[in-house]
Design a protein around this motif. Structure first.
Motif, PDB file in Angstrom:
ATOM      1  N   ARG A   5      46.977  41.788  39.328  1.00  0.00           N
ATOM      2  CA  ARG A   5      46.223  41.730  40.573  1.00  0.00           C
ATOM      3  C   ARG A   5      44.742  41.478  40.270  1.00  0.00           C
ATOM      4  NH1 ARG A   5      46.169  44.379  45.140  1.00  0.00           N
ATOM      5  NH2 ARG A   5      44.560  45.746  44.306  1.00  0.00           N
ATOM      6  N   LEU A   6      44.227  40.342  40.730  1.00  0.00           N
ATOM      7  CA  LEU A   6      42.826  40.021  40.492  1.00  0.00           C
ATOM      8  C   LEU A   6      41.883  41.027  41.138  1.00  0.00           C
ATOM      9  CD1 LEU A   6      42.727  36.137  40.849  1.00  0.00           C
ATOM     10  CD2 LEU A   6      42.854  37.524  38.781  1.00  0.00           C
ATOM     11  N   LEU A   7      42.246  41.546  42.285  1.00  0.00           N
ATOM     12  CA  LEU A   7      41.363  42.488  42.965  1.00  0.00           C
ATOM     13  C   LEU A   7      41.183  43.788  42.193  1.00  0.00           C
ATOM     14  CD1 LEU A   7      42.218  41.929  46.733  1.00  0.00           C
ATOM     15  CD2 LEU A   7      40.203  41.157  45.457  1.00  0.00           C
ATOM     16  N   VAL A  44      39.736  35.784  32.239  1.00  0.00           N
ATOM     17  CA  VAL A  44      38.687  36.529  32.941  1.00  0.00           C
ATOM     18  C   VAL A  44      37.325  35.854  32.760  1.00  0.00           C
ATOM     19  CG1 VAL A  44      37.470  38.738  33.093  1.00  0.00           C
ATOM     20  CG2 VAL A  44      39.946  38.702  32.833  1.00  0.00           C
ATOM     21  N   ARG A  45      37.064  35.321  31.564  1.00  0.00           N
ATOM     22  CA  ARG A  45      35.802  34.611  31.361  1.00  0.00           C
ATOM     23  C   ARG A  45      35.714  33.404  32.281  1.00  0.00           C
ATOM     24  NH1 ARG A  45      35.031  31.420  26.215  1.00  0.00           N
ATOM     25  NH2 ARG A  45      36.391  30.078  27.431  1.00  0.00           N
ATOM     26  N   ASP A  46      36.799  32.672  32.411  1.00  0.00           N
ATOM     27  CA  ASP A  46      36.796  31.514  33.298  1.00  0.00           C
ATOM     28  C   ASP A  46      36.618  31.934  34.756  1.00  0.00           C
ATOM     29  OD1 ASP A  46      36.989  29.885  31.117  1.00  0.00           O
ATOM     30  OD2 ASP A  46      39.078  29.313  31.458  1.00  0.00           O
ATOM     31  N   LEU A  47      37.206  33.048  35.139  1.00  0.00           N
ATOM     32  CA  LEU A  47      36.964  33.578  36.493  1.00  0.00           C
ATOM     33  C   LEU A  47      35.485  33.860  36.697  1.00  0.00           C
ATOM     34  CD1 LEU A  47      39.857  36.174  36.998  1.00  0.00           C
ATOM     35  CD2 LEU A  47      39.605  33.969  38.159  1.00  0.00           C
ATOM     36  N   SER A  48      34.842  34.420  35.687  1.00  0.00           N
ATOM     37  CA  SER A  48      33.416  34.770  35.814  1.00  0.00           C
ATOM     38  C   SER A  48      32.529  33.535  35.886  1.00  0.00           C
ATOM     39  CB  SER A  48      32.970  35.679  34.666  1.00  0.00           C
ATOM     40  OG  SER A  48      32.774  34.957  33.478  1.00  0.00           O
ATOM     41  N   HIS A  49      33.027  32.392  35.402  1.00  0.00           N
ATOM     42  CA  HIS A  49      32.257  31.148  35.464  1.00  0.00           C
ATOM     43  C   HIS A  49      32.441  30.409  36.781  1.00  0.00           C
ATOM     44  CE1 HIS A  49      31.925  30.729  30.803  1.00  0.00           C
ATOM     45  NE2 HIS A  49      31.217  31.723  31.283  1.00  0.00           N
ATOM     46  N   ASN A  50      33.389  30.858  37.588  1.00  0.00           N
ATOM     47  CA  ASN A  50      33.626  30.253  38.896  1.00  0.00           C
ATOM     48  C   ASN A  50      32.793  31.003  39.941  1.00  0.00           C
ATOM     49  OD1 ASN A  50      35.037  30.264  41.606  1.00  0.00           O
ATOM     50  ND2 ASN A  50      36.191  28.646  40.574  1.00  0.00           N
ATOM     51  N   ILE A  51      31.890  30.329  40.597  1.00  0.00           N
ATOM     52  CA  ILE A  51      30.937  30.973  41.500  1.00  0.00           C
ATOM     53  C   ILE A  51      31.621  31.779  42.602  1.00  0.00           C
ATOM     54  CG2 ILE A  51      30.620  28.959  42.993  1.00  0.00           C
ATOM     55  CD1 ILE A  51      27.832  31.315  41.938  1.00  0.00           C
ATOM     56  N   LEU A  56      33.486  37.065  44.643  1.00  0.00           N
ATOM     57  CA  LEU A  56      34.583  37.807  45.260  1.00  0.00           C
ATOM     58  C   LEU A  56      34.965  39.045  44.459  1.00  0.00           C
ATOM     59  CD1 LEU A  56      36.932  38.016  47.367  1.00  0.00           C
ATOM     60  CD2 LEU A  56      38.281  36.679  45.737  1.00  0.00           C
ATOM     61  N   LEU A  57      35.033  38.903  43.132  1.00  0.00           N
ATOM     62  CA  LEU A  57      35.493  39.988  42.268  1.00  0.00           C
ATOM     63  C   LEU A  57      34.354  40.821  41.682  1.00  0.00           C
ATOM     64  CD1 LEU A  57      38.283  37.981  40.425  1.00  0.00           C
ATOM     65  CD2 LEU A  57      38.557  39.571  42.334  1.00  0.00           C
ATOM     66  N   LEU A  58      33.119  40.500  42.088  1.00  0.00           N
ATOM     67  CA  LEU A  58      31.927  41.226  41.618  1.00  0.00           C
ATOM     68  C   LEU A  58      31.818  41.212  40.088  1.00  0.00           C
ATOM     69  CD1 LEU A  58      32.187  44.303  44.022  1.00  0.00           C
ATOM     70  CD2 LEU A  58      30.939  42.170  44.404  1.00  0.00           C
ATOM     71  N   LEU A  59      32.119  40.067  39.502  1.00  0.00           N
ATOM     72  CA  LEU A  59      32.158  39.976  38.045  1.00  0.00           C
ATOM     73  C   LEU A  59      30.787  40.031  37.393  1.00  0.00           C
ATOM     74  CD1 LEU A  59      35.063  37.427  37.641  1.00  0.00           C
ATOM     75  CD2 LEU A  59      35.095  39.875  37.129  1.00  0.00           C
ATOM     76  N   ASP A  60      29.729  39.752  38.146  1.00  0.00           N
ATOM     77  CA  ASP A  60      28.402  39.878  37.552  1.00  0.00           C
ATOM     78  C   ASP A  60      28.118  41.327  37.160  1.00  0.00           C
ATOM     79  OD1 ASP A  60      28.410  40.395  40.323  1.00  0.00           O
ATOM     80  OD2 ASP A  60      26.255  40.049  40.469  1.00  0.00           O
ATOM     81  N   ALA A  61      28.758  42.270  37.833  1.00  0.00           N
ATOM     82  CA  ALA A  61      28.553  43.690  37.542  1.00  0.00           C
ATOM     83  C   ALA A  61      29.227  44.125  36.240  1.00  0.00           C
ATOM     84  CB  ALA A  61      29.065  44.540  38.699  1.00  0.00           C
ATOM     85  N   VAL A  62      30.198  43.351  35.762  1.00  0.00           N
ATOM     86  CA  VAL A  62      30.904  43.722  34.531  1.00  0.00           C
ATOM     87  C   VAL A  62      30.757  42.685  33.421  1.00  0.00           C
ATOM     88  CG1 VAL A  62      32.606  45.192  35.681  1.00  0.00           C
ATOM     89  CG2 VAL A  62      33.111  42.769  35.320  1.00  0.00           C
TER      90      VAL A  62
END
Length: 128
Positions: A5-7, A44-51, A56-62
């Protein structure tokens, strides 16, 4: 097969989610630890590179918790730059404790470069 689950990235502790996903891939797909972890770290790295996904997933926080995907090139570069000895193993031979040692050194090296460890492989794969 279990779900990833991505969320969960947004709602739970990142390290806990990554470990649960790793366990899922190992059990459901029969991947060894190192291969499962590398695939998930790339994902997950590729998710973080997608704006959109990053927001949506608040990846800048992690971002500071994301792991560098470990492979032969990355591990070789870490061993070369690391003042302490890291074991020379393949991705298939990685264990959670060896992976953690590599990630710890990657964090130190990345901090000295003013970046996060998740980004180290991009530079090293380009030959720098």
């Amino acid at each position: 097969m279990s779900e990833i689950r991505l969320l969960d990235l947004k709602e739970r502790d990142f390290a806990e989610v990554l470990q649960q996903w790793t366990d899922t891939v190992q059990v459901d797909l029969g991947f060894p630890f190192g291969a499962a972890r590398k695939a998930l770290n790339l994902f997950v790295r590729d998710l973080s590179h997608n704006i959109w996904m990053r927001e949506l997933l608040l990846l800048d926080a992690v971002e500071n918790k994301l792991e560098v995907p470990l492979d032969g090139i990355v591990m070789q570069n870490l061993r070369k730059r690391c003042p302490r000895r890291l074991p020379a193993v393949s991705v298939i031979g990685l264990t959670p404790s060896i992976s953690e040692r590599y990630q710890q050194y990657a964090s130190e090296i990345a901090a000295s470069m003013g970046t996060f460890r998740v980004h180290l492989d991009i530079d090293w794969w380009s030959g720098n």
